[in-house]
Structure formats: C-alpha cells, structure tokens
Design a protein around this motif. Structure first.
Motif, PDB file in Angstrom:
ATOM      1  N   GLU A 191       0.834  -1.202   0.000  1.00  0.00           N
ATOM      2  CA  GLU A 191       0.000   0.000   0.000  1.00  0.00           C
ATOM      3  C   GLU A 191       0.871   1.255   0.000  1.00  0.00           C
ATOM      4  OE1 GLU A 191      -2.464  -0.319   3.390  1.00  0.00           O
ATOM      5  OE2 GLU A 191      -3.826  -1.802   2.508  1.00  0.00           O
ATOM      6  N   THR A 202       2.381   1.707  -3.321  1.00  0.00           N
ATOM      7  CA  THR A 202       1.376   2.207  -4.260  1.00  0.00           C
ATOM      8  C   THR A 202       1.149   3.700  -4.072  1.00  0.00           C
ATOM      9  OG1 THR A 202       0.292   0.035  -4.267  1.00  0.00           O
ATOM     10  CG2 THR A 202      -0.992   1.913  -5.061  1.00  0.00           C
ATOM     11  N   ARG A 203       1.032   4.144  -2.795  1.00  0.00           N
ATOM     12  CA  ARG A 203       0.839   5.574  -2.531  1.00  0.00           C
ATOM     13  C   ARG A 203       2.025   6.395  -3.039  1.00  0.00           C
ATOM     14  NH1 ARG A 203      -1.117   3.673   2.506  1.00  0.00           N
ATOM     15  NH2 ARG A 203       0.890   4.200   3.477  1.00  0.00           N
ATOM     16  N   SER A 247       4.114   5.543  -5.382  1.00  0.00           N
ATOM     17  CA  SER A 247       4.125   5.503  -6.846  1.00  0.00           C
ATOM     18  C   SER A 247       3.138   6.510  -7.427  1.00  0.00           C
ATOM     19  CB  SER A 247       3.790   4.090  -7.333  1.00  0.00           C
ATOM     20  OG  SER A 247       4.737   3.158  -6.853  1.00  0.00           O
ATOM     21  N   LYS A 248       1.947   6.625  -6.805  1.00  0.00           N
ATOM     22  CA  LYS A 248       0.959   7.596  -7.281  1.00  0.00           C
ATOM     23  C   LYS A 248       1.469   9.021  -7.096  1.00  0.00           C
ATOM     24  CE  LYS A 248      -3.166   4.748  -6.648  1.00  0.00           C
ATOM     25  NZ  LYS A 248      -4.458   4.582  -5.913  1.00  0.00           N
ATOM     26  N   ARG A 249       2.139   9.297  -5.971  1.00  0.00           N
ATOM     27  CA  ARG A 249       2.691  10.641  -5.755  1.00  0.00           C
ATOM     28  C   ARG A 249       3.774  10.958  -6.775  1.00  0.00           C
ATOM     29  NH1 ARG A 249       4.319  11.252   0.407  1.00  0.00           N
ATOM     30  NH2 ARG A 249       5.030  13.284  -0.419  1.00  0.00           N
ATOM     31  N   LYS A 259       3.898   9.640  -9.725  1.00  0.00           N
ATOM     32  CA  LYS A 259       3.163   9.831 -10.975  1.00  0.00           C
ATOM     33  C   LYS A 259       2.620  11.255 -11.062  1.00  0.00           C
ATOM     34  CE  LYS A 259      -1.140   8.467 -13.184  1.00  0.00           C
ATOM     35  NZ  LYS A 259      -2.380   7.667 -13.038  1.00  0.00           N
ATOM     36  N   ASN A 260       2.207  11.826  -9.919  1.00  0.00           N
ATOM     37  CA  ASN A 260       1.682  13.186  -9.877  1.00  0.00           C
ATOM     38  C   ASN A 260       2.794  14.227  -9.720  1.00  0.00           C
ATOM     39  OD1 ASN A 260      -0.971  12.262 -10.104  1.00  0.00           O
ATOM     40  ND2 ASN A 260      -1.158  11.965  -7.897  1.00  0.00           N
TER      41      ASN A 260
END
Length: 603
Positions: free
Chosen positions: A198, A201-202, A204-206, A208-209
C-alpha cells in the motif's frame, strides 16, 4: 488495496480450511477403519473361543436348529454379540436373534463367501431384520475343508457411528475455532504483506503526480524491501533529473527573457512554440496569445511572413534588414535559421531579431561627423594654403597686404587649433576618459570668478552681465569642468547677443517639501538649478532638438564669423551628464534664449 488484503486473507483462510478439512476426513476414515479393525479382531477372538466351546455337530436339521439356536443365544448372553451358525450350503442352523427357519440362505453373503476361502470374512451393511448398520465377521469351522460350516458374529455399529459423529462434531468445532484463529492470523499476515505494498502504491501515485520527494520509509531484507529500495532509488534519480531540468529551464528562461535580441521559434508546421520578452516588445505581440498559433495569424508585416514561409520551404538561412512601423518605427536585422534534429529531421525555423536602429543612427552620425570634421578642417586649411600661395606669389613684397594676409593665416590657424582641440576634448569626454575630481564648490564666489573671465569680451560688445546667487550655496562637482560648462554657455550668450544686450546667470536651490530642516533651521535641498539667459536673436523652434548635436549650427554664417567650432554645446551636454545632471533650453526668436542646468548637490 483493502480489497486485495481481504482477497489474500480469504485465500489463506480457504487454503487452511481445505487442508484442515482434508485432514479431518482422513482422520475420520482412519478412525472408523481402525475402530472396525479392532472390532473385527475382537470378534475373531470370540469366534475362536466359541469353536473351542461349542462342538460342531452333523445330523438331522430339525435337531440341529434347536441345538445351534440355544448355543447362539447362550453365547450372546455371555458376550452381547449376535451369533449365527451356517451350514456349508448356506442354510442357517442357528441364530441368537432370529428364527433360523425363517432366515434366507446365506451362501451369497460376502462374509460367508470370503470365509469359505479360509480367510476371515468381513462385511458392513444395513440389517433388514434389526434395521441398523451391522459389522459381520465370519470364519470357517475348518479352514482346510471347503465344505466346512461357518460361524458368524455380528455387532451393531450404532455405537461406533455415534463415536464417529462425536468425533466429527469435535472436529467441526475445532475446525471452526481454527478457521477463526486462521482468519485472524491470515489477516495479520495479509496486512503485514499488503501494508508495504500500500505504501509503495501511494508513493508511486505521488511520483506519478510529479511529487518526486515521496519516499518509501520501511526497511526489510525481503523482495518487497528490495522493491521499496528500487522505488526510492528511482525517485532519487527522478528528483535529481527533474531538479536539473527545472534549473536548466529556469536558466534558459532567464537567458531568453534578458536577451537583447528577440527570439521566435516556429515548428515545421508553422506554429509558434517560443517567443521571448524582447521579441514581444519588438513585434508588439503577446507570447500568451500567439504561442501555439500559426505565424500567418500574427498581425505583422507581410514581408516577414513571406521570409518565414520561404525559410520553411527552402530550409536555408536567410538574413535581411527590414523597417517595422509597429509598435514603433524600428530597423530590425532579421536572421532566419533552419533547425534540424539529431536525426536530421527538420524541426522548424529560429527567428532572431536585433534592433539596429541605434547602430545605424550612430553609423550615420559617425559618417556625418567625419564629413563635418573634414569640411570644418578643410575651410581653414584652404584659407591658410590660399593666402600662403598668394604671399609666395609676390604679395609678400607689399607690407600692408602681407600683414593682412598673415593676420588671416594666423586667425585661421588659431581657429583650426581650437577646432582640433574641441574635437579631441569631445572625443575624450564621449569615451569617458575624462576623470572628474569632485569637491564642494561655493557657487557665489565660483560664479563671480567665472563671469569675470568673460568680462573683457562683454565690455567689448557693451553687453551687461548680471548674476543672482544666494550666499552659502554649495554643490559637489569638478570645479574645472563646471567652469568649462558656464564659460561655454556665457560665450554663446555673448556671441549671439547684439551690442547693448544683456546676459544673466541665476543660481537657486531646488527645495524638496518632504525633506526636514538642517541644524541651522534652513531647508535642505537636493539639486541646484542654474539659469543662463541672454537677450540675443533666439533659436527657431525647429532647431531646438538638434542644437546639442556636434557641428550643428543654427546660423552658419554668424557662427563662422564668431569663431565658433559647433562643438561647444555638445561638450556642455556631455559634461552635464557626467555630473548626473540635465540641461534644457528655452528660446524665443528675437527675445532671447535660456539654458537651464539641474545638478545634484551630492554625487
């Protein structure tokens, strides 16, 4: 990620449940088989004892029915086990629970068939007479005789089935408890497995942003820990690269915004992709409005659009100077350079604009200056040469003529000397090679001494020179250069004022209402203003903007007769600017001219 955790938990619970259930089934079967094996062994031992105790008789069946039935009942009373005596042909001779005469032939019963082979026969089935599951065990009376009689015992499996049911009940309860415990353990294991996932994933999303500061903060030595370390290393690399890219972009943007040349980049399709600030100023367009649009949509000169189109088609360097009239009149040097990518693909056109208006004006002024200097030098040189040739031709023998010619040669030589001196002086001033030595100058005595220098010329022309200067006024300036300014302006005023006229010098402080009083209660002032006025012929309005240009004369004949070089006002303007001051002129034809100089008190 929570759904993944639940799925993982369910998978673990299901795997544990299946394993426990399979183990329970195996245990139940093993338990049942072992129980029946134990019963069989016990029953075989009992039948061996019966064979020892009960002799096997042959004879009339009617007599045998009673004998074997009584023995079967007697043995059942002792052991609690149903006993059946069977003849070799399958006829039942006696049974402890049933009338043997009513019982069917048992020759086909599985346990009987097996017993005839000399082995222990065993079968489990539902009894039609007792209406319950029974375990049947049979052995031959004489194992070596195929026609030997059979003794069979039967035992109800009701207790065994109840025992198995109790075992299954306990097993199910244990399985349920185990499921609950397994669920909790599985959830904890799944949480421990999914928590770092988790977090990864968090992060990786940050990333990505575009948040390259995000990091995975757990540490372990397993594969997930290696994945987290890889994510952190990737984020570090991306952060360094993006920081470098942003720094390069800022540097490039700073360079482009502060360039003295305009830069416009146009792609191969003709769209404007870059426009710096200088290009906006030179072309009078906005980058925010034009970037992304086709160059033909820009409201500019048609010739510029033609040049861009030609460069896009020919893909060759073009250069030309063009006069633009919007947003103001300018002469621009246009350089259009084709852009090629690394793989030689055509990327577009780079347009570089340089404002050469001032350069061309300076070149024109330089040409005019050279022409003026040549003309100004040629006049006295021609005069000197002409009169010298006349003297050499014989005029020297006439004393009066020779004296007149020699005076003219002297005057022209003096004028030539002053002209050369002014040219050199102006050259040094313009090139900033004149060091100024600033010191406090008391203006009342300074103006008085300067006016006294010009008094002889003023008296000769009967011109009255007056001064108005407050006592105690000071200014920080180079005294020699300040005197040169005042002398030049006074000389001009006297030269262009008719006999009987007047020239005045007025010096006054320029007070600032926002400044406080000094220690003596006087108002402080930041500037000194000097007015030098005359009652001469005046200057036409059309000539006022050009009077500070080199060699510019309003009345050329009068200037030559007065001995002026045409450089005095240009020198004055440059010296005033070196003092960080300003000079202005106001004139009315036939009334007079006033020069106003503003100088800062402190340099």
């Amino acid at each position: 990620m929570n759904s993944f955790r639940m799925r993982l938990t369910l998978i673990l619970v299901a795997m544990i449940g299946i394993a426990v259930l399979a183990a329970g089934l195996v245990m139940g079967k093993v338990y049942r088989d072992n129980h029946q094996e134990d019963l069989q062994d016990s029953m075989v031992r009992e039948m061996n004892i019966i064979l020892q105790d009960v002799p096997w008789k042959q004879g009339n069946p009617d007599e045998l029915y009673g004998y074997y039935t009584n023995e079967a009942k007697r043995i059942e009373a002792l052991t609690g086990t149903r006993v059946t005596f069977i003849r070799a042909d399958g006829v039942v001779l006696g049974d402890s629970d049933h009338d043997p005469k009513t019982m069917e032939n048992h020759s086909t019963r599985a346990e009987v068939v097996k017993a005839k082979t000399g082995s222990v026969g065993r079968a489990t089935r539902f009894s039609d007479t007792l209406h319950e599951n029974m375990l049947y065990v049979a052995i031959a009376v004489n194992k070596d005789d195929p026609n030997s009689g059979i003794i069979r015992t039967a035992l109800s499996l009701k207790k065994a089935d109840e025992s198995v049911k109790r075992m299954w009940t306990g097993l199910l309860i244990g399985l349920l408890v185990l499921f609950i415990v397994a669920g909790l353990v599985s959830y904890r294991i799944a949480r421990n497995l999914t928590r770092p996932l988790e977090q990864i994933t968090r992060v990786s999303k940050r990333i990505k942003n575009l948040d390259y500061r995000a990091r995975v903060d757990f540490q372990s030595n397993d594969e997930i820990g290696e994945l987290g370390s890889s994510i952190n290393a990737m984020a570090d690399s991306l952060q360094v690269q993006m920081t470098r890219i942003h720094q390069n972009e800022r540097q490039l943007a700073t360079v482009l915004d502060n360039m003295i040349n305009g830069v416009v980049m146009i792609d191969a399709a003709g769209k404007i992709v870059l426009l710096n600030k200088m290009a906006e100023d030179l072309l009078g367009i906005s980058a925010r409005e034009q970037v992304g649009h086709h160059f033909a949509s820009v409201k500019q000169q048609y010739e510029l659009a033609q040049m861009i189109q030609e460069t896009l088609e020919r893909r060759e360097h073009l250069r030309e100077e063009m006069t633009f009239y919007f947003p103001e009149e300018r002469l621009l040097d246009l350089n259009l350079v084709p852009i090629f990518e690394d793989d030689d693909d055509f990327g577009g056109v780079l347009l570089v604009l340089q404002d050469v208006t001032a350069i061309r004006r300076l070149e024109r002024m330089r040409s005019e200056f050279v022409a003026n200097v040549s003309h100004e030098l040629k006049t006295p040189v021609t005069a000197v040469k002409g009169f010298a040739e006349t003297l050499l031709g014989g005029a020297v023998d006439d004393p009066e003529t020779a004296r007149s010619f020699l005076q003219i040669i002297f005057d022209e030589s003096d004028r030539l000397n002053r002209l050369i001196g002014d040219i050199l002086e102006l050259s040094k001033i313009e090139s900033r090679r004149v060091p100024l030595l600033f010191s406090p100058v008391e203006l009342s005595s300074f103006i008085g001494k300067t006016v006294e220098l010009m008094s002889a010329e003023a008296v000769r022309k009967q011109i009255r020179v007056s001064t108005v200067v407050e006592e105690g006024l000071y200014v920080e300036a180079d005294e020699d250069r300040l005197r040169q300014i005042i002398v030049n302006l006074l000389a001009n005023g006297i030269a262009y004022t008719a006999e009987g006229g007047s020239v005045s010098v007025v010096v006054e402080p320029v007070h600032d209402p926002n400044l406080t009083l000094d220690d003596e209660g006087q108002e402080n002032y930041e500037h000194i203003r000097i007015h030098i006025s005359d009652t001469g012929m005046g200057i036409p309005k059309k000539d006022l903007p050009r009077i500070f240009e080199r060699f510019y004369r309003v009345d050329k004949a009068r200037s030559r007769s007065s001995g002026g070089t045409g450089l005095g006002l240009s020198i004055v303007k440059h010296l005033v600017e070196l003092h960080k001051g300003t000079i202005t002129v106001d004139s009315t034809l036939g009334v007079g001219t006033t020069f106003t100089i503003d100088l800062p008190v402190l340099q």
